[in-house]
Scaffold this motif. Sequence first.
Motif, PDB file in Angstrom:
ATOM      1  N   CYS A 288      10.037  19.963  15.419  1.00  0.00           N
ATOM      2  CA  CYS A 288       9.556  19.510  14.107  1.00  0.00           C
ATOM      3  C   CYS A 288      10.713  18.798  13.409  1.00  0.00           C
ATOM      4  CB  CYS A 288       9.092  20.704  13.284  1.00  0.00           C
ATOM      5  SG  CYS A 288       8.767  20.260  11.569  1.00  0.00           S
ATOM      6  N   PHE A 290      11.296  18.137  10.534  1.00  0.00           N
ATOM      7  CA  PHE A 290      11.662  18.689   9.231  1.00  0.00           C
ATOM      8  C   PHE A 290      12.443  20.003   9.376  1.00  0.00           C
ATOM      9  CE2 PHE A 290      10.283  20.951   5.198  1.00  0.00           C
ATOM     10  CZ  PHE A 290      11.079  20.181   4.345  1.00  0.00           C
ATOM     11  N   HIS A 291      12.611  20.501  10.615  1.00  0.00           N
ATOM     12  CA  HIS A 291      13.102  21.896  10.756  1.00  0.00           C
ATOM     13  C   HIS A 291      14.482  22.141  10.138  1.00  0.00           C
ATOM     14  CE1 HIS A 291      15.242  20.990  14.710  1.00  0.00           C
ATOM     15  NE2 HIS A 291      16.068  21.877  14.189  1.00  0.00           N
ATOM     16  N   CYS A 294      13.780  22.970   6.415  1.00  0.00           N
ATOM     17  CA  CYS A 294      12.551  23.695   6.057  1.00  0.00           C
ATOM     18  C   CYS A 294      12.827  25.099   5.522  1.00  0.00           C
ATOM     19  CB  CYS A 294      11.650  23.782   7.290  1.00  0.00           C
ATOM     20  SG  CYS A 294      10.100  24.618   6.962  1.00  0.00           S
ATOM     21  N   CYS A 302       9.858  25.837  16.172  1.00  0.00           N
ATOM     22  CA  CYS A 302      10.076  24.712  15.252  1.00  0.00           C
ATOM     23  C   CYS A 302      11.133  23.753  15.793  1.00  0.00           C
ATOM     24  CB  CYS A 302      10.506  25.202  13.873  1.00  0.00           C
ATOM     25  SG  CYS A 302       9.289  26.239  13.052  1.00  0.00           S
ATOM     26  N   PRO A 307       5.055  19.797  16.153  1.00  0.00           N
ATOM     27  CA  PRO A 307       3.690  20.219  15.825  1.00  0.00           C
ATOM     28  C   PRO A 307       2.731  19.033  15.807  1.00  0.00           C
ATOM     29  CG  PRO A 307       5.093  20.301  13.870  1.00  0.00           C
ATOM     30  CD  PRO A 307       5.972  19.937  15.012  1.00  0.00           C
TER      31      PRO A 307
HETATM   32 FE1  SF4 Z   1       8.298  22.415  10.715  1.00  0.00          FE
HETATM   33 FE2  SF4 Z   1       8.381  24.957  11.399  1.00  0.00          FE
HETATM   34 FE3  SF4 Z   1       8.834  24.254   8.872  1.00  0.00          FE
HETATM   35 FE4  SF4 Z   1       6.388  24.047   9.896  1.00  0.00          FE
HETATM   36  S1  SF4 Z   1       7.545  25.925   9.586  1.00  0.00           S
HETATM   37  S2  SF4 Z   1       7.447  22.510   8.691  1.00  0.00           S
HETATM   38  S3  SF4 Z   1       6.842  23.483  12.007  1.00  0.00           S
HETATM   39  S4  SF4 Z   1      10.100  23.741  10.633  1.00  0.00           S
END
Ligand code: SF4
Length: 325
Positions: A288, A290-291, A294, A302, A307
């Motif tokens: 992901c 954005f991980h 996040c 992640c 995803p």
């Molecule tokens: Fe990405 Fe995991 Fe955060 Fe969802 S929870 S935005 S998959 S890093």
Amino acid sequence: MNDAPILEAVNLSQHFEIQTGLIRRETRTVKAVTDLNFDIRPGETLALVGESGCGKTTTTRLLLRLQTPTGGSVRYDGHDINQLSGAALKAYRSRVQAVFQDPWSSINPRVRIQDFVAEPLVVNENLTRGEIDRRVHEAMDAVGLRPQDARKFSHEFSGGQRQRIAIASAIVSRPRLIILDEPVSGLDVSIRSQIINLFKDLQAEYGLSYILVAHDLATTRYLADRVAVMYLGRMIEQGPTDEVFDAPAHPYTQALLSAALSADPNAPRHEIMMNGEVPSPLNPPSGCAFHPRCHRFIGDVCKTLRPRLQHQAPGRCVSCHLHDR
Ligand code: SF4
């Protein structure tokens, strides 16, 4: 009412290669946008939301055929706009217009307002001089300018009036869709609401559709029916505006909206801090994207697995492992 999409982005991607390194030259791929899918229907407003560098500008350039996508397509009434030519291309240029942020830069100071507003008709349509004049006056009247303003030059107008002139030029060819790219960011706060209300009025009168790109989330909430949230070139959440603003599903959307000021100054604020800056699209994070930033990070999944954008409810989708089905 015909509810078929006017415009669709289908797996739309724009990747390009650049050379990096002074001593050891290396070719790297910048993924400006990847696999975007959205549509816009008659009379509705779709907002593209996200921080600088998320791919909004590239997307609007692809929609306006200022760039050719490296993957996927933009479809107008079902036809790939990059396959259009001749009369079909002119019709597209007439029916899909744009209003940009800076009304000063888009108006040539040596051109009379009348000629500036008339330009889309002169370039894309085959009309008599009398018909062009009539349409110009009609468009100027619709945006609240006087007929005698037509003979003036842009320096004789304020910033707000210049934006009205730019809007008159966008509606003169009777478009179906206008791309609004930061349309009020360059204006004084005092006149922003006038221009935003003008967009609403024109939409009600002419049944226009808008694709709105705006940093200002209050403007987005007021104008947009649906919101598409972008992060590092991908769409990460999409849905009806009220649903997304009231209950954002993606952690990035939650953080973005939490930073926006509420219309109610007494409302409690719970700002969610994002770690660091937006990563470079030259070197996007694994899994992901954005991980690293996040606040809901849930571990290796992640970091390693990107995803998928999944439907959660009609018209609502999100890409985050918290919502995997
Ligand atoms: Fe990405 Fe995991 Fe955060 Fe969802 S929870 S935005 S998959 S890093």
